[in-house]
Design an enzyme around this catalytic site. Structure first.
Site, PDB file in Angstrom:
ATOM      1  CG  ASP A 163     -19.676  -4.187 -51.247  1.00 47.48           C
ATOM      2  OD1 ASP A 163     -19.407  -3.114 -50.670  1.00 47.48           O
ATOM      3  OD2 ASP A 163     -18.941  -4.687 -52.126  1.00 47.48           O
ATOM      4  CG  HIS A 177     -21.617   3.245 -43.964  1.00 48.92           C
ATOM      5  ND1 HIS A 177     -21.448   2.153 -44.773  1.00 48.92           N
ATOM      6  CD2 HIS A 177     -20.467   3.969 -44.080  1.00 48.92           C
ATOM      7  CE1 HIS A 177     -20.249   2.207 -45.345  1.00 48.92           C
ATOM      8  NE2 HIS A 177     -19.643   3.302 -44.946  1.00 48.92           N
ATOM      9  CG  LEU A 199     -32.083 -15.311 -36.849  1.00 53.22           C
ATOM     10  CD1 LEU A 199     -31.856 -16.249 -38.030  1.00 53.22           C
ATOM     11  CD2 LEU A 199     -32.546 -13.950 -37.341  1.00 53.22           C
TER      12      LEU A 199
HETATM   13  C1  IPE Z   1     -16.551  -6.395 -47.804  1.00 52.18           C
HETATM   14  O1  IPE Z   1     -16.805  -5.261 -48.538  1.00 52.18           O
HETATM   15  C2  IPE Z   1     -16.639  -6.088 -46.341  1.00 52.18           C
HETATM   16  C3  IPE Z   1     -17.981  -5.834 -45.833  1.00 52.18           C
HETATM   17  C4  IPE Z   1     -19.086  -5.880 -46.503  1.00 52.18           C
HETATM   18  C5  IPE Z   1     -18.029  -5.535 -44.432  1.00 52.18           C
HETATM   19  P1  IPE Z   1     -15.671  -4.299 -49.061  1.00 52.18           P
HETATM   20  O2  IPE Z   1     -16.341  -3.183 -49.766  1.00 52.18           O
HETATM   21  O3  IPE Z   1     -14.754  -3.935 -47.956  1.00 52.18           O
HETATM   22  O4  IPE Z   1     -14.869  -5.242 -50.072  1.00 52.18           O
HETATM   23  P2  IPE Z   1     -13.931  -4.897 -51.292  1.00 52.18           P
HETATM   24  O5  IPE Z   1     -12.888  -3.943 -50.802  1.00 52.18           O
HETATM   25  O6  IPE Z   1     -14.779  -4.272 -52.345  1.00 52.18           O
HETATM   26  O7  IPE Z   1     -13.383  -6.211 -51.723  1.00 52.18           O
HETATM   27  C1  IPE Z   2     -20.442  -1.946 -47.431  1.00 55.19           C
HETATM   28  O1  IPE Z   2     -20.529  -0.850 -48.267  1.00 55.19           O
HETATM   29  C2  IPE Z   2     -20.281  -1.572 -45.984  1.00 55.19           C
HETATM   30  C3  IPE Z   2     -18.965  -1.865 -45.427  1.00 55.19           C
HETATM   31  C4  IPE Z   2     -17.959  -2.412 -46.052  1.00 55.19           C
HETATM   32  C5  IPE Z   2     -18.781  -1.489 -44.040  1.00 55.19           C
HETATM   33  P1  IPE Z   2     -19.241  -0.103 -48.792  1.00 55.19           P
HETATM   34  O2  IPE Z   2     -18.904   0.979 -47.824  1.00 55.19           O
HETATM   35  O3  IPE Z   2     -18.137  -1.040 -49.080  1.00 55.19           O
HETATM   36  O4  IPE Z   2     -19.798   0.530 -50.122  1.00 55.19           O
HETATM   37  P2  IPE Z   2     -19.039   0.663 -51.505  1.00 55.19           P
HETATM   38  O5  IPE Z   2     -18.546  -0.693 -51.875  1.00 55.19           O
HETATM   39  O6  IPE Z   2     -17.915   1.633 -51.300  1.00 55.19           O
HETATM   40  O7  IPE Z   2     -20.078   1.183 -52.430  1.00 55.19           O
HETATM   41 MG    MG Z   3     -17.622  -2.089 -50.740  1.00 59.07          MG
END
Ligand code: IPE
Ligand code: IPE
Ligand code: MG
Length: 257
Positions: free
Chosen positions: A37, A54, A148
């Site tokens: 995240d 990303h 793995l």
């Molecule tokens: C969780 O992250 C999903 C992934 C890492 C793929 P999100 O960014 O979607 O989660 P919330 O919305 O902060 O809970």
């Molecule tokens: C995690 O990073 C990747 C996915 C959920 C696909 P985010 O895109 O949720 O990044 P933040 O949380 O908005 O910073």
């Molecule tokens: Mg996120």
């Protein structure tokens, strides 16, 4: 004196050569689950579009897969896209759906060299054809590998996974193939995407959020949780090994004393 200084320098060199902080003879988690995240915030802090986060995050995936493989982790499950992430802007979703193909195009040969087996956890339905094709081809090409197990949780939701298991089990009962009193934890487990994997020993979540966001709700029952404020694109091997070091210091009790 000189001897002492040399010894000190020698020790220091030894320390800096060491790529990890955990105890090699201690327990290495067999299965590590990761909620990757913070990509969006990483990009925002650099005034870049979210997709730049990303792209950078994919580099971290490569580094962490190798770091896990290097120390003999048996399974690594990476949360790449949740069933809720479809709510994001169309262009961001489109970009995320292209990443598996990109990742496998550049990495598959090395993954094969490392004897890594790739698998997808989640709902295939709803994924674009090219995304699914890339993942299934990766699964197929690595299916006989014995190293793995690298799981990508894509279009994954913990509640949906459990609901699917309940539906399958209910069908068995309705068909007279199973009695309700035969339903137990092991049977439910056998209907999850992770049926042949041990539960995660360690869960890592980056970016400072302290929640599960619908990830592996059944499997995380007794998992050790480790959170860091580091954003996923900034996360590296040293952070990963730090998490393992802290895991090694935890006392797992499973309800006993
Ligand atoms: C969780 O992250 C999903 C992934 C890492 C793929 P999100 O960014 O979607 O989660 P919330 O919305 O902060 O809970
Ligand atoms: C995690 O990073 C990747 C996915 C959920 C696909 P985010 O895109 O949720 O990044 P933040 O949380 O908005 O910073
Ligand atoms: Mg996120």
């Amino acid at each position: 004196m000189l001897e002492r200084i040399q010894k000190m320098l020698g020790n220091k060199a030894e320390q800096t050569d060491k790529t990890h902080v955990f105890d090699e003879n201690g327990a290495i988690p067999k299965h590590i689950a990761v909620i990757m995240d913070g990509n969006g915030r990483w990009a925002k802090s650099r005034s870049l579009p979210r997709i730049a986060g990303h792209r950078q995050g994919m580099k971290t995936v490569k580094e962490i897969v190798k770091a896990a493989d290097d120390i003999g982790v048996e399974a690594l499950t990476m949360y790449a896209f949740s069933t809720e992430n479809w709510k994001r802007p169309r262009d961001e979703v489109d970009f995320l759906m292209k990443l598996p193909q990109e990742f496998l195009t550049t990495e598959l040969d090395e993954l094969i060299e490392r004897n890594i087996r790739i698998r997808m956890l989640g709902i295939q339905q709803g994924l674009p054809d090219f995304t699914l094709k890339a993942l299934l081809a990766g699964e197929e090409r690595t299916k006989n590998n014995t190293g793995l197990i690298l799981n990508f949780a894509l279009n994954y939701g913990g509640r949906t996974e459990i609901t699917n298991a309940v539906t399958e089990i209910a069908q068995l009962v309705a068909d007279g193939k199973l009695r309700p009193d035969e339903i137990n934890d092991a049977l439910v487990n056998d209907h999850l995407y992770t049926r042949d994997l041990p539960d995660p020993d360690l869960l890592i979540r980056t970016s400072g959020e302290i929640r599960l966001s619908n990830f592996m709700l059944w499997q995380l029952a007794y998992t050790e949780l480790w959170f860091t404020d580091v954003l996923w694109p900034d996360f590296n091997k040293e952070h990963f090994y730090q998490a393992i070091a802290e895991y090694q210091g935890r006392a797992r009790r499973y309800g006993a004393v």
